[in-house]
Enzyme design. Sequence first.
Site, PDB file in Angstrom:
ATOM      1  N   GLY A   1     -29.345  32.069  95.174  1.00 29.71           N
ATOM      2  CA  GLY A   1     -30.060  30.811  95.098  1.00 29.71           C
ATOM      3  C   GLY A   1     -31.558  30.931  94.950  1.00 29.71           C
ATOM      4  O   GLY A   1     -32.257  29.931  94.729  1.00 29.71           O
TER       5      GLY A   1
ATOM      6  N   SER B   1     -25.845  31.042  91.924  1.00 31.31           N
ATOM      7  CA  SER B   1     -25.465  32.387  92.373  1.00 31.31           C
ATOM      8  C   SER B   1     -26.514  33.443  92.026  1.00 31.31           C
ATOM      9  O   SER B   1     -26.391  34.584  92.484  1.00 31.31           O
ATOM     10  CB  SER B   1     -24.125  32.788  91.744  1.00 31.31           C
ATOM     11  N   TYR B   2     -27.528  33.097  91.257  1.00 29.32           N
ATOM     12  CA  TYR B   2     -28.535  34.091  90.883  1.00 29.32           C
ATOM     13  C   TYR B   2     -29.418  34.411  92.087  1.00 29.32           C
ATOM     14  O   TYR B   2     -30.173  33.560  92.566  1.00 29.32           O
ATOM     15  CB  TYR B   2     -29.397  33.608  89.725  1.00 29.32           C
ATOM     16  N   ASN B   3     -29.302  35.649  92.555  1.00 30.18           N
ATOM     17  CA  ASN B   3     -30.074  36.114  93.703  1.00 30.18           C
ATOM     18  C   ASN B   3     -29.914  35.178  94.905  1.00 30.18           C
ATOM     19  O   ASN B   3     -30.890  34.805  95.565  1.00 30.18           O
ATOM     20  CB  ASN B   3     -31.549  36.287  93.324  1.00 30.18           C
TER      21      ASN B   3
END
Length: 340
Positions: free
Chosen positions: A63, A59-61
Amino acid sequence: MRGRKTLIEYRLLGRTGVRVAPICIGTMNFGNPTPEDEAARMLDWALDAGLNFFDTANSYNAGESEAIIGRALAASGRRHEVILATKAHYPTGPGPNERGNSRLHLLRACEDSLRRLKTDYIDLYQIHRPDPTVPVEETLGVLTDLVRQGKVRYIGCSTHPAWRVMEALMISAMKGLARYVSEQPPYNLLDRRIENELVPLCQAHNLALMPWSPMAQGVLAGRYHDAQAVPTDSRAALRGGIYAERVTAAGVEVGKRFVALAEAHGVAPAHLALLWVKDQPGITAPIFGPRTLAQLEAMLPVATMQLSDELRAACDELVPPGTAVVNFHNTSGWMRMRVT
Protein backbone atom coordinates in the site's frame (compact mmCIF):
# COMPACT_ATOMS: atom_id res chain seq x y z
CA MET A 1 8.96 22.88 -16.89
CA ARG A 2 5.40 23.37 -15.64
CA GLY A 3 3.02 24.51 -18.38
CA ARG A 4 5.33 23.46 -21.23
CA LYS A 5 3.77 20.29 -22.59
CA THR A 6 5.21 18.11 -25.33
CA LEU A 7 3.16 17.55 -28.48
CA ILE A 8 1.52 14.42 -27.14
CA GLU A 9 -1.44 12.94 -29.00
CA TYR A 10 -3.82 11.74 -26.33
CA ARG A 11 -5.86 8.58 -26.79
CA LEU A 12 -9.36 7.72 -25.65
CA LEU A 13 -9.60 5.27 -22.76
CA GLY A 14 -11.66 2.63 -24.51
CA ARG A 15 -15.18 3.79 -25.27
CA THR A 16 -15.08 6.48 -22.57
CA GLY A 17 -14.56 10.17 -23.28
CA VAL A 18 -11.42 10.23 -21.12
CA ARG A 19 -8.19 11.17 -22.90
CA VAL A 20 -4.95 9.71 -21.63
CA ALA A 21 -1.31 9.98 -22.64
CA PRO A 22 -0.04 7.09 -24.82
CA ILE A 23 2.31 6.05 -22.00
CA CYS A 24 1.01 5.19 -18.54
CA ILE A 25 3.39 5.66 -15.61
CA GLY A 26 3.57 2.55 -13.44
CA THR A 27 4.36 3.09 -9.78
CA MET A 28 5.29 -0.36 -8.44
CA ASN A 29 8.74 1.01 -7.57
CA PHE A 30 7.38 3.85 -5.39
CA GLY A 31 8.51 3.15 -1.85
CA ASN A 32 10.81 0.29 -2.86
CA PRO A 33 13.31 1.04 -4.27
CA THR A 34 12.27 4.60 -5.27
CA PRO A 35 12.33 6.93 -2.23
CA GLU A 36 9.31 9.12 -1.61
CA ASP A 37 10.93 12.45 -2.44
CA GLU A 38 12.06 11.23 -5.85
CA ALA A 39 8.68 9.63 -6.53
CA ALA A 40 7.00 12.99 -5.84
CA ARG A 41 9.37 14.72 -8.26
CA MET A 42 8.61 12.07 -10.88
CA LEU A 43 4.86 12.69 -10.57
CA ASP A 44 5.29 16.44 -10.98
CA TRP A 45 7.72 16.04 -13.86
CA ALA A 46 5.43 13.63 -15.70
CA LEU A 47 2.45 15.97 -15.37
CA ASP A 48 4.53 18.90 -16.60
CA ALA A 49 5.52 16.81 -19.61
CA GLY A 50 1.89 15.99 -20.41
CA LEU A 51 1.88 12.42 -19.07
CA ASN A 52 -1.41 12.34 -17.17
CA PHE A 53 -2.00 8.60 -16.69
CA PHE A 54 -0.74 6.79 -13.54
CA ASP A 55 -1.25 3.18 -12.46
CA THR A 56 -0.79 1.68 -9.01
CA ALA A 57 -2.29 -1.10 -6.85
CA ASN A 58 -3.12 -1.66 -3.21
CA SER A 59 -0.63 -4.54 -3.17
CA TYR A 60 2.37 -2.50 -4.36
CA ASN A 61 4.76 -2.34 -1.41
CA ALA A 62 1.90 -3.13 0.99
CA GLY A 63 0.00 0.00 0.00
CA GLU A 64 2.96 2.37 0.24
CA SER A 65 2.87 3.14 -3.49
CA GLU A 66 -0.70 4.44 -3.11
CA ALA A 67 0.22 6.36 0.03
CA ILE A 68 3.16 8.10 -1.65
CA ILE A 69 0.99 9.11 -4.60
CA GLY A 70 -1.68 10.41 -2.23
CA ARG A 71 0.74 12.54 -0.23
CA ALA A 72 2.44 13.87 -3.36
CA LEU A 73 -0.80 14.87 -5.10
CA ALA A 74 -2.19 16.40 -1.91
CA ALA A 75 0.96 18.48 -1.49
CA SER A 76 1.02 19.63 -5.12
CA GLY A 77 -2.72 20.18 -5.47
CA ARG A 78 -2.68 18.46 -8.86
CA ARG A 79 -5.13 15.60 -8.30
CA HIS A 80 -7.52 17.02 -10.92
CA GLU A 81 -4.81 16.74 -13.61
CA VAL A 82 -4.35 13.00 -13.11
CA ILE A 83 -6.16 9.96 -14.49
CA LEU A 84 -5.45 7.69 -11.56
CA ALA A 85 -5.80 3.91 -11.80
CA THR A 86 -5.43 1.42 -8.99
CA LYS A 87 -6.21 -2.26 -8.46
CA ALA A 88 -7.45 -4.74 -5.86
CA HIS A 89 -7.46 -8.53 -5.47
CA TYR A 90 -4.25 -9.62 -3.76
CA PRO A 91 -4.09 -10.20 0.03
CA THR A 92 -4.11 -7.10 2.22
CA GLY A 93 -3.85 -9.06 5.47
CA PRO A 94 -3.76 -12.59 6.91
CA GLY A 95 -7.52 -13.13 7.14
CA PRO A 96 -9.46 -15.32 4.68
CA ASN A 97 -11.62 -12.36 3.63
CA GLU A 98 -8.74 -9.94 3.11
CA ARG A 99 -8.21 -10.98 -0.49
CA GLY A 100 -10.05 -11.87 -3.69
CA ASN A 101 -12.94 -10.32 -5.60
CA SER A 102 -15.80 -10.65 -3.12
CA ARG A 103 -18.12 -7.81 -2.23
CA LEU A 104 -16.81 -7.82 1.32
CA HIS A 105 -13.18 -7.51 0.33
CA LEU A 106 -13.59 -5.02 -2.52
CA LEU A 107 -15.65 -2.61 -0.42
CA ARG A 108 -12.94 -2.58 2.24
CA ALA A 109 -10.13 -2.43 -0.30
CA CYS A 110 -11.65 0.53 -2.13
CA GLU A 111 -12.13 2.52 1.08
CA ASP A 112 -8.53 1.79 2.08
CA SER A 113 -7.22 2.87 -1.33
CA LEU A 114 -9.24 6.10 -1.19
CA ARG A 115 -7.77 6.83 2.22
CA ARG A 116 -4.18 6.16 1.14
CA LEU A 117 -4.59 8.09 -2.12
CA LYS A 118 -6.13 11.02 -0.21
CA THR A 119 -8.90 11.35 -2.77
CA ASP A 120 -12.65 10.89 -2.82
CA TYR A 121 -12.69 9.11 -6.18
CA ILE A 122 -10.64 6.69 -8.25
CA ASP A 123 -10.65 7.24 -12.00
CA LEU A 124 -10.09 3.59 -12.97
CA TYR A 125 -10.61 0.79 -10.45
CA GLN A 126 -9.31 -2.55 -11.72
CA ILE A 127 -9.67 -6.16 -10.66
CA HIS A 128 -6.04 -7.24 -10.41
CA ARG A 129 -6.60 -10.93 -11.20
CA PRO A 130 -9.58 -13.26 -11.76
CA ASP A 131 -11.08 -15.02 -8.75
CA PRO A 132 -12.68 -18.34 -9.74
CA THR A 133 -14.25 -18.71 -6.29
CA VAL A 134 -16.46 -15.61 -6.64
CA PRO A 135 -19.30 -15.27 -9.18
CA VAL A 136 -18.55 -12.44 -11.58
CA GLU A 137 -22.05 -11.04 -10.85
CA GLU A 138 -20.93 -10.36 -7.27
CA THR A 139 -17.77 -8.59 -8.38
CA LEU A 140 -19.54 -6.49 -11.01
CA GLY A 141 -22.32 -5.75 -8.54
CA VAL A 142 -20.04 -4.17 -5.96
CA LEU A 143 -18.11 -2.29 -8.66
CA THR A 144 -21.42 -0.92 -9.93
CA ASP A 145 -22.30 0.27 -6.43
CA LEU A 146 -18.93 2.03 -6.13
CA VAL A 147 -19.51 3.76 -9.46
CA ARG A 148 -23.02 4.88 -8.45
CA GLN A 149 -21.66 6.16 -5.14
CA GLY A 150 -19.17 8.34 -7.04
CA LYS A 151 -16.16 6.63 -5.46
CA VAL A 152 -15.09 5.09 -8.78
CA ARG A 153 -15.44 6.62 -12.25
CA TYR A 154 -14.67 3.58 -14.45
CA ILE A 155 -13.82 -0.08 -13.92
CA GLY A 156 -11.41 -2.47 -15.60
CA CYS A 157 -9.52 -5.72 -15.13
CA SER A 158 -5.96 -6.96 -15.31
CA THR A 159 -4.43 -10.18 -16.65
CA HIS A 160 -7.79 -11.84 -17.36
CA PRO A 161 -8.24 -14.42 -20.12
CA ALA A 162 -10.31 -13.24 -23.07
CA TRP A 163 -13.24 -15.48 -22.17
CA ARG A 164 -13.53 -13.99 -18.70
CA VAL A 165 -13.48 -10.47 -20.11
CA MET A 166 -16.21 -11.43 -22.58
CA GLU A 167 -18.23 -13.09 -19.82
CA ALA A 168 -18.09 -9.91 -17.76
CA LEU A 169 -19.15 -7.75 -20.72
CA MET A 170 -22.13 -10.03 -21.38
CA ILE A 171 -23.27 -10.02 -17.76
CA SER A 172 -22.90 -6.25 -17.54
CA ALA A 173 -25.10 -5.85 -20.63
CA MET A 174 -27.69 -8.39 -19.49
CA LYS A 175 -28.03 -7.09 -15.93
CA GLY A 176 -27.40 -3.38 -16.41
CA LEU A 177 -24.18 -3.40 -14.41
CA ALA A 178 -21.08 -1.25 -14.80
CA ARG A 179 -18.97 -2.35 -17.77
CA TYR A 180 -15.24 -2.91 -17.95
CA VAL A 181 -13.58 -0.21 -20.04
CA SER A 182 -10.05 -1.63 -19.95
CA GLU A 183 -7.83 -4.69 -19.55
CA GLN A 184 -4.23 -4.64 -18.36
CA PRO A 185 -2.31 -7.69 -19.70
CA PRO A 186 1.38 -8.59 -19.91
CA TYR A 187 2.63 -7.77 -23.40
CA ASN A 188 6.00 -7.30 -25.02
CA LEU A 189 7.93 -8.63 -27.98
CA LEU A 190 8.94 -11.74 -26.02
CA ASP A 191 5.33 -12.71 -25.19
CA ARG A 192 2.80 -11.81 -27.90
CA ARG A 193 0.06 -14.31 -27.02
CA ILE A 194 -2.61 -11.70 -26.27
CA GLU A 195 -2.69 -10.99 -30.02
CA ASN A 196 -4.50 -14.28 -30.59
CA GLU A 197 -7.72 -13.58 -28.67
CA LEU A 198 -7.55 -10.70 -26.20
CA VAL A 199 -6.51 -7.94 -28.62
CA PRO A 200 -9.22 -8.77 -31.19
CA LEU A 201 -11.78 -8.94 -28.37
CA CYS A 202 -10.79 -5.53 -27.03
CA GLN A 203 -10.80 -4.02 -30.51
CA ALA A 204 -14.27 -5.45 -31.25
CA HIS A 205 -15.77 -4.19 -27.97
CA ASN A 206 -13.69 -1.00 -27.65
CA LEU A 207 -11.81 -1.78 -24.46
CA ALA A 208 -8.60 0.04 -23.68
CA LEU A 209 -5.46 -2.08 -23.44
CA MET A 210 -2.77 -0.98 -20.97
CA PRO A 211 -0.01 -3.61 -21.19
CA TRP A 212 2.46 -4.12 -18.40
CA SER A 213 6.15 -5.07 -18.73
CA PRO A 214 6.58 -3.64 -22.26
CA MET A 215 10.38 -3.83 -21.97
CA ALA A 216 10.31 -7.40 -20.66
CA GLN A 217 11.89 -6.37 -17.34
CA GLY A 218 14.78 -4.73 -19.17
CA VAL A 219 15.67 -7.74 -21.34
CA LEU A 220 14.68 -5.75 -24.44
CA ALA A 221 16.53 -2.69 -23.15
CA GLY A 222 19.85 -4.53 -23.31
CA ARG A 223 20.33 -4.94 -19.57
CA TYR A 224 21.00 -8.68 -19.73
CA HIS A 225 23.88 -10.39 -21.50
CA ASP A 226 23.50 -13.72 -19.73
CA ALA A 227 20.44 -15.18 -18.02
CA GLN A 228 22.67 -16.26 -15.14
CA ALA A 229 24.31 -12.84 -14.70
CA VAL A 230 21.41 -10.75 -13.39
CA PRO A 231 22.08 -7.03 -12.70
CA THR A 232 22.00 -6.40 -8.96
CA ASP A 233 19.49 -3.54 -9.30
CA SER A 234 17.09 -5.44 -11.57
CA ARG A 235 13.66 -6.70 -10.53
CA ALA A 236 14.86 -10.24 -11.12
CA ALA A 237 17.56 -9.70 -8.49
CA LEU A 238 15.66 -7.47 -6.06
CA ARG A 239 12.35 -9.36 -6.09
CA GLY A 240 13.32 -12.83 -7.34
CA GLY A 241 10.58 -15.44 -7.70
CA ILE A 242 8.22 -14.77 -10.61
CA TYR A 243 10.45 -11.93 -11.83
CA ALA A 244 13.53 -14.13 -12.00
CA GLU A 245 11.52 -16.78 -13.89
CA ARG A 246 11.02 -14.31 -16.74
CA VAL A 247 14.73 -13.98 -17.43
CA THR A 248 15.58 -16.99 -19.60
CA ALA A 249 18.36 -17.93 -21.97
CA ALA A 250 15.94 -17.88 -24.92
CA GLY A 251 14.64 -14.45 -23.96
CA VAL A 252 18.11 -12.99 -23.45
CA GLU A 253 19.18 -14.30 -26.86
CA VAL A 254 16.25 -12.59 -28.57
CA GLY A 255 16.99 -9.52 -26.48
CA LYS A 256 20.52 -9.35 -27.87
CA ARG A 257 19.22 -9.53 -31.42
CA PHE A 258 16.63 -6.88 -30.63
CA VAL A 259 19.31 -4.55 -29.25
CA ALA A 260 21.37 -5.01 -32.39
CA LEU A 261 18.31 -4.24 -34.53
CA ALA A 262 17.53 -1.06 -32.60
CA GLU A 263 21.10 0.18 -32.72
CA ALA A 264 21.33 -0.52 -36.46
CA HIS A 265 18.36 1.82 -36.93
CA GLY A 266 19.74 4.49 -34.62
CA VAL A 267 17.12 3.92 -31.91
CA ALA A 268 17.77 3.26 -28.23
CA PRO A 269 16.68 -0.33 -27.46
CA ALA A 270 14.54 0.79 -24.52
CA HIS A 271 12.81 3.33 -26.75
CA LEU A 272 12.09 0.74 -29.41
CA ALA A 273 10.74 -1.79 -26.89
CA LEU A 274 8.26 0.71 -25.46
CA LEU A 275 7.45 2.18 -28.87
CA TRP A 276 6.73 -1.26 -30.35
CA VAL A 277 4.05 -1.91 -27.71
CA LYS A 278 2.64 1.64 -27.87
CA ASP A 279 2.08 1.43 -31.62
CA GLN A 280 0.73 -2.10 -31.85
CA PRO A 281 -2.92 -2.42 -33.00
CA GLY A 282 -5.45 -1.99 -30.20
CA ILE A 283 -3.02 -0.63 -27.60
CA THR A 284 -4.01 2.46 -25.62
CA ALA A 285 -0.99 2.99 -23.37
CA PRO A 286 1.78 0.65 -22.26
CA ILE A 287 2.71 0.91 -18.59
CA PHE A 288 6.28 2.04 -18.02
CA GLY A 289 7.51 1.75 -14.43
CA PRO A 290 10.58 3.98 -13.98
CA ARG A 291 12.78 3.59 -10.95
CA THR A 292 14.35 7.07 -11.15
CA LEU A 293 13.53 10.49 -12.52
CA ALA A 294 16.37 10.10 -15.01
CA GLN A 295 14.74 6.95 -16.41
CA LEU A 296 11.42 8.76 -16.75
CA GLU A 297 13.03 11.70 -18.54
CA ALA A 298 14.89 9.39 -20.90
CA MET A 299 11.70 7.68 -22.06
CA LEU A 300 9.62 10.80 -22.76
CA PRO A 301 10.53 10.95 -26.50
CA VAL A 302 8.65 7.68 -27.06
CA ALA A 303 5.36 9.48 -26.38
CA THR A 304 5.71 11.35 -29.69
CA MET A 305 7.62 8.76 -31.76
CA GLN A 306 6.01 6.51 -34.39
CA LEU A 307 6.97 2.94 -35.27
CA SER A 308 8.01 2.53 -38.90
CA ASP A 309 6.69 -0.30 -41.04
CA GLU A 310 10.27 -1.46 -41.56
CA LEU A 311 10.96 -1.81 -37.85
CA ARG A 312 7.60 -3.44 -37.25
CA ALA A 313 8.37 -6.09 -39.87
CA ALA A 314 11.86 -6.64 -38.47
CA CYS A 315 10.45 -7.20 -34.98
CA ASP A 316 7.98 -9.72 -36.40
CA GLU A 317 10.96 -11.63 -37.76
CA LEU A 318 12.42 -11.89 -34.25
CA VAL A 319 9.21 -13.14 -32.61
CA PRO A 320 6.28 -13.90 -34.95
CA PRO A 321 2.83 -12.48 -34.11
CA GLY A 322 0.87 -14.41 -31.51
CA THR A 323 3.85 -16.41 -30.23
CA ALA A 324 6.12 -16.24 -27.19
CA VAL A 325 9.67 -17.13 -26.18
CA VAL A 326 9.21 -16.16 -22.50
CA ASN A 327 6.18 -16.67 -20.24
CA PHE A 328 5.06 -13.30 -18.86
CA HIS A 329 1.71 -14.81 -17.86
CA ASN A 330 3.38 -16.69 -15.02
CA THR A 331 1.26 -14.81 -12.45
CA SER A 332 -2.03 -15.35 -14.24
CA GLY A 333 -2.91 -18.75 -12.79
CA TRP A 334 -4.79 -19.64 -15.97
CA MET A 335 -2.31 -19.61 -18.89
CA ARG A 336 -1.33 -23.24 -19.48
CA MET A 337 0.50 -22.91 -22.79
CA ARG A 338 4.14 -23.86 -22.46
CA VAL A 339 6.86 -21.55 -23.75
CA THR A 340 9.97 -23.26 -25.05
